[in-house]
Design an enzyme around this catalytic site. Structure first.
Site, short mmCIF file in Angstrom:
data_model
loop_
_atom_site.label_atom_id
_atom_site.label_comp_id
_atom_site.label_asym_id
_atom_site.label_seq_id
_atom_site.Cartn_x
_atom_site.Cartn_y
_atom_site.Cartn_z
N ARG A 53 0.96 -1.11 -0.02
CA ARG A 53 -0.08 -0.09 -0.17
C ARG A 53 0.88 1.23 -0.08
O ARG A 53 0.60 2.24 -0.72
CB ARG A 53 -0.88 -0.31 1.11
CG ARG A 53 -1.69 1.44 1.23
CD ARG A 53 -2.77 1.32 2.26
NE ARG A 53 -2.91 0.33 3.24
CZ ARG A 53 -2.08 0.76 4.57
NH1 ARG A 53 -1.48 1.73 4.69
NH2 ARG A 53 -2.14 -0.46 5.45
N TYR A 105 -16.96 17.82 -13.69
CA TYR A 105 -17.40 16.43 -13.81
C TYR A 105 -18.33 16.09 -12.80
O TYR A 105 -18.28 16.55 -11.73
CB TYR A 105 -16.11 15.80 -13.69
CG TYR A 105 -16.49 14.14 -13.54
CD1 TYR A 105 -16.51 13.49 -14.98
CD2 TYR A 105 -16.17 13.35 -12.49
CE1 TYR A 105 -16.99 12.20 -15.01
CE2 TYR A 105 -16.68 11.83 -12.74
CZ TYR A 105 -16.98 11.28 -13.69
OH TYR A 105 -17.01 10.10 -13.68
N ASP A 177 -8.08 19.91 -12.43
CA ASP A 177 -8.44 18.54 -12.85
C ASP A 177 -8.05 18.61 -14.67
O ASP A 177 -8.62 19.32 -15.48
CB ASP A 177 -10.00 18.25 -12.76
CG ASP A 177 -10.26 17.01 -13.40
OD1 ASP A 177 -9.64 16.44 -14.37
OD2 ASP A 177 -11.33 16.46 -12.58
N LYS A 202 -9.14 7.91 -18.20
CA LYS A 202 -9.23 8.53 -19.69
C LYS A 202 -8.11 8.53 -20.86
O LYS A 202 -7.77 7.66 -20.88
CB LYS A 202 -10.02 10.05 -19.39
CG LYS A 202 -10.88 10.10 -18.24
CD LYS A 202 -12.13 9.26 -18.45
CE LYS A 202 -13.14 9.11 -17.38
NZ LYS A 202 -13.30 10.45 -16.73
C1 LIG Z 1 -13.84 10.60 -15.36
C2 LIG Z 1 -13.44 11.85 -14.71
C3 LIG Z 1 -13.25 11.99 -13.11
C4 LIG Z 1 -13.36 10.76 -12.23
O1 LIG Z 1 -12.56 9.70 -12.62
P1 LIG Z 1 -12.67 8.14 -12.22
O2 LIG Z 1 -11.40 7.40 -12.71
O3 LIG Z 1 -14.03 7.83 -13.05
O4 LIG Z 1 -13.05 8.11 -11.01
C5 LIG Z 1 -12.77 13.26 -12.69
N1 LIG Z 1 -12.83 14.32 -13.57
C6 LIG Z 1 -13.04 14.25 -14.95
C7 LIG Z 1 -12.71 15.49 -15.54
C8 LIG Z 1 -13.35 13.11 -15.47
O5 LIG Z 1 -13.31 13.00 -16.82
#
Ligand SMILES: *Cc1c(COP(=O)(O)O)cnc(C)c1O
Length: 387
Positions: A53, A105, A177, A202
């Protein structure tokens, strides 16, 4: 391309940074260290790895590579993008206030409102494309500005440099983000961001086969605390998932290049189509922040939102009529996806707030993949003909 301590360019760093051949075997690819613990030579005499971890070499390679690509010093990987965002919120304490963009998001909005608000954090949402609104929302207890740019799904562009100056003046944290553009197109560190977050699910993973997240920073104090939180809370990615993202990174540059090219062609096509009311894509000259977007990013990414002429029935029909574009949530994979934000990804945003913001029932979002552009064009043509 992003500044970095490494003299190499982005494409090269994506393949090599943090990814030296395995010293024991010479394996050119970082192995999947599928282990929970590590044998020690003597009591408290270890090789830098005690328990998985806390440290895992596969995850460590990914963390080094991601920090390098963002032009930052430290990387921390998490089990999902949401876990990465939550780790940033754990830097704050009860009574602290966050000014966030009002077009986040959906899952981020949900965790802010339904988890962290209950823990004593306070959030104000403003149109972060308007710096005056952000400034006006700051309070004595504001500790962080949190934005996405371009936003999701309305693709508004936030002025990163202006936001960085504002956060530095007030000595508060600035979190970005950066999932939508990836470090190939945008590196918020250049504009003073303290925390850069990714859903590696993504574009960084890039193949729709893994869920993961990351936070990078160049600040020693934040790195110390994030490392502590990563281990203490324990939302770490497993070695296989880390390895998949590491593999995705190697082709990030070629992939993003094609994503961006395909999206630009499709956005221009959609803008001319008689069944389309309006197209939102920062690469279009018609986008109100096209100039800002072109100044702070090296490309405009793969996400396109469009308002069709008509109502929810037409939007539904379009989303269900495509054959190459798969009807699915998520984004950032090699395959093209289509979705209805109001009924799918953003369904957890209350209806009146959705309406107020322009997240109306005739809005459809595309995540443009890297298929042949003519097949994508043909698919949208035939699907639009059904509405
Ligand atoms: C998908 C996404 C998230 C969340 O990510 P996960 O891997 O699904 O937990 C956060 N911010 C943006 C802009 C996203 O597209």
């Amino acid at each position: 391309m992003p500044e970095s301590a490494s003299p190499m360019r982005f494409e090269t760093r994506a393949i090599h940074d943090g990814q030296d051949p395995d010293p024991t075997t010479g394996a050119i690819i970082v192995p999947v260290f599928q282990t929970a613990t590590y044998v020690q030579d003597g009591v408290a005499q270890h090789k830098g790895y005690e328990y998985a971890r806390t440290q895992n070499p596969t995850r460590g390679a990914l963390e080094t590579a991601l920090a390098s690509l963002e032009g930052a010093e430290y990387g921390f990987c998490f089990a999902s993008g949401m876990a990465a965002i939550s780790a940033c919120m754990h830097l704050l304490k009860s009574g602290d206030h966050v000014v966030a963009s009002d077009d986040l998001y959906g899952g981020t909005y949900r965790v802010f409102e339904q988890v962290f608000r209950g823990g004593g954090l306070d959030f104000t949402y403003v149109d972060a494309a308007d710096i005056d609104q952000v400034q006006g929302a700051l309070r004595d207890n504001t500790r962080m500005i949190w934005v996405e740019t371009p936003t999701n799904p309305l693709l508004k562009v936030v002025d990163l440099a202006a936001m960085g100056v504002l956060a530095a003046d007030r000595k508060i944290l600035f979190g970005v983000d950066n999932t939508f553009l990836s470090p190939f197109f945008q590196t918020p560190v250049e504009f003073g961001a303290d925390l850069i977050v990714h859903s590696t699910t993504k574009f960084l993973g890039g193949h729709s086969d893994v869920v993961g997240g990351a936070v990078v920073t160049s600040r020693d104090d934040l790195a110390d605390r994030l490392g502590f939180i990563q281990n203490a809370v324990g939302a770490v990615p497993g070695p296989w998932d880390s390895w998949l993202v590491l593999r995705g990174l190697k082709t990030l540059a070629v992939g993003m290049d094609r994503h961006g090219h395909n999206a630009q062609v499709l956005a221009e096509f959609l803008e001319q189509h008689p069944s389309v009311e309006r197209v939102l894509y920062p690469g279009l000259a018609s986008h109100p922040q096209h100039e800002l977007a072109s100044r702070q990013a090296r490309g405009h990414g793969a996400l396109i939102s469009l308002y069709i002429k008509g109502d929810v029935a037409g939007a539904r029909r379009l989303a269900e009529a495509t054959r190459v574009f798969a009807l699915a949530e998520s984004l950032g994979g090699v395959e093209s996806l289509i979705e209805h934000p109001g009924l799918m990804t953003h369904a957890s945003v209350p209806e009146e707030i959705r309406r107020e913001k322009g997240l109306t029932d005739n809005l459809v979002r595309l995540s443009v993949g890297i298929e042949h552009i003519d097949d994508l064009l043909d698919d949208l043509k035939q699907a639009l003909a059904t509405i």
